[in-house]
Design an enzyme around this catalytic site. Structure first.
Site, mmCIF file in Angstrom:
data_model
loop_
_atom_site.group_PDB
_atom_site.id
_atom_site.type_symbol
_atom_site.label_atom_id
_atom_site.label_comp_id
_atom_site.label_asym_id
_atom_site.label_seq_id
_atom_site.Cartn_x
_atom_site.Cartn_y
_atom_site.Cartn_z
ATOM 1 N N HIS A 61 0.812 -1.148 -0.274
ATOM 2 C CA HIS A 61 0.070 -0.018 -0.080
ATOM 3 C C HIS A 61 0.856 1.388 0.029
ATOM 4 C CE1 HIS A 61 1.074 -0.705 4.167
ATOM 5 N NE2 HIS A 61 0.442 0.318 4.543
ATOM 6 N N HIS A 63 1.174 3.894 2.402
ATOM 7 C CA HIS A 63 1.639 4.597 3.222
ATOM 8 C C HIS A 63 3.217 4.788 3.201
ATOM 9 C CE1 HIS A 63 -1.980 3.607 6.001
ATOM 10 N NE2 HIS A 63 -2.170 4.808 5.254
ATOM 11 N N ASP A 65 5.736 4.574 5.180
ATOM 12 C CA ASP A 65 6.735 3.676 5.874
ATOM 13 C C ASP A 65 6.896 2.329 4.684
ATOM 14 O OD1 ASP A 65 4.019 3.016 6.473
ATOM 15 O OD2 ASP A 65 4.853 1.830 8.297
ATOM 16 N N HIS A 66 6.067 2.423 3.709
ATOM 17 C CA HIS A 66 6.043 1.463 2.576
ATOM 18 C C HIS A 66 6.740 1.687 1.475
ATOM 19 C CE1 HIS A 66 4.318 -1.846 5.383
ATOM 20 N NE2 HIS A 66 3.853 -0.784 5.947
ATOM 21 N N HIS A 138 -7.138 -3.000 5.648
ATOM 22 C CA HIS A 138 -6.169 -2.070 6.295
ATOM 23 C C HIS A 138 -7.187 -0.890 6.209
ATOM 24 C CE1 HIS A 138 -3.156 -0.221 8.303
ATOM 25 N NE2 HIS A 138 -2.648 0.489 7.346
ATOM 26 N N HIS A 265 7.064 -6.224 11.180
ATOM 27 C CA HIS A 265 6.252 -4.887 11.390
ATOM 28 C C HIS A 265 6.016 -4.412 12.848
ATOM 29 C CE1 HIS A 265 3.396 -1.971 10.112
ATOM 30 N NE2 HIS A 265 4.059 -1.628 9.297
#
Length: 303
Positions: A61, A63, A65-66, A138, A265
């Site tokens: 996805h 966000h 941090d990814h 999510h 994670h």
């Protein structure tokens, strides 16, 4: 053989002792990366693996941090004189998101190809990999991935001889080629036995526990699963922000029965995840609290 490295194990933000969650797979000279948060290329450098051979990057996805580490990684690959195309896979909107990030990385010596996911389940075959993407739960659109290396059946000499197939074609048929021999079409199925068990790694983060995860992780060689919280009393927070606790992940593993499960994670507040593993292993004994740079070398079963 399939090499797997969990480059980082952190969620939300990188820490001095923990990079953000990202996974690299290597097989037959092709590298596949899942997620690319801030610091991913530093984790790669520390591991000693090169970013240049990365052919495929999958995103769960969008966000930060990814995906926020992507521009720097692409520039590094370009500076390493990569010229071959790179395929990017992710939820719908991928090309728009990457285009925005490339404002700071506008010139690359290689082409970017985009595959945008829109269905709940999609399968893509690239290089040696069969990639199964499945929608999870999510607070934004998010996918998990199963990465498989299929394995053909054994070459059957007797079948080839009985079918009158010239020996000069055997090797090509064994490799999966279809061959025109005059008016006759020769196929691999004519000389190969039943398909054998391949290799499978299932990966998911940033989700509530949903049945589709256990379905895709069923009997996987390695199941890498989010464990955002290990502490007691975090169940409500996990539900609110659509993450998982260690124990919810373990229940999925108990249902799926992979050969092993690695938790990843972790919340930044979770400094010693191994302290909670006794309770986790009561649910699924083959669970481990993963650490940055953990590597697995997966090999086909001996027969």
């Amino acid at each position: 053989m399939l090499d797997i490295c969990l480059l980082g194990t952190g969620g939300m933000m990188p820490l001095p002792y923990r990079w953000l969650t990202s996974m690299m797979a290597r097989c037959d000279g092709s590298n596949l990366l899942i997620d690319c948060g801030e610091g991913t290329q530093i984790a790669l450098k520390e591991k000693g693996w090169s970013p240049k051979p990365i052919d495929i990057i999958c995103f769960t996805h969008y966000h930060a941090d990814h995906i926020s580490g992507l521009p720097g990684l692409l520039l590094t690959m370009g500076n390493a004189e990569r010229t071959e195309p790179v395929t990017l896979i992710g939820p719908k909107g991928l090309e728009r998101v990457v285009g925005a990030l490339r404002t700071i990385a506008p010139e690359l010596p290689f082409e970017l190809k985009f595959i945008e996911l829109s269905e709940n389940r999609e399968q893509i075959e690239i290089a040696p990999y069969v990639i199964d993407a499945y929608r999870v739960s999510h607070n934004v659109v998010c996918y998990g991935y199963s990465i498989s290396i299929p394995r053909t059946g054994r070459f059957d000499v007797n079948r080839a001889k009985d079918a009158g197939i010239p020996q000069k074609f055997w090797n090509r048929l064994q490799k999966g080629d279809t061959i025109a021999d005059g008016e006759r079409v020769l196929t691999p199925e004519m000389v190969l036995g039943p398909k054998r068990r391949g290799l499978k790694v299932t990966y998911c983060t940033d989700t509530r526990p949903v049945p589709v995860i256990a379905e895709y992780a069923k009997e996987a060689d390695l199941f890498i699963c989010e464990g955002m919280y290990g502490e007691d009393g975090k169940e409500a927070k996990a539900r609110e922000y659509k993450h998982m606790t260690f124990y919810e992940a373990a229940k999925l593993a108990k249902e799926a029965q992979p050969k092993q499960m690695w938790l990843t994670h972790y919340s930044p507040s979770l400094t010693r995840p191994e302290e909670f593993m006794d309770k986790v292993r009561e649910i699924f004994p083959r669970a481990k609290a993963a650490k940055d740079a953990w590597t697995a070398e997966l090999e086909f079963d001996e027969e």
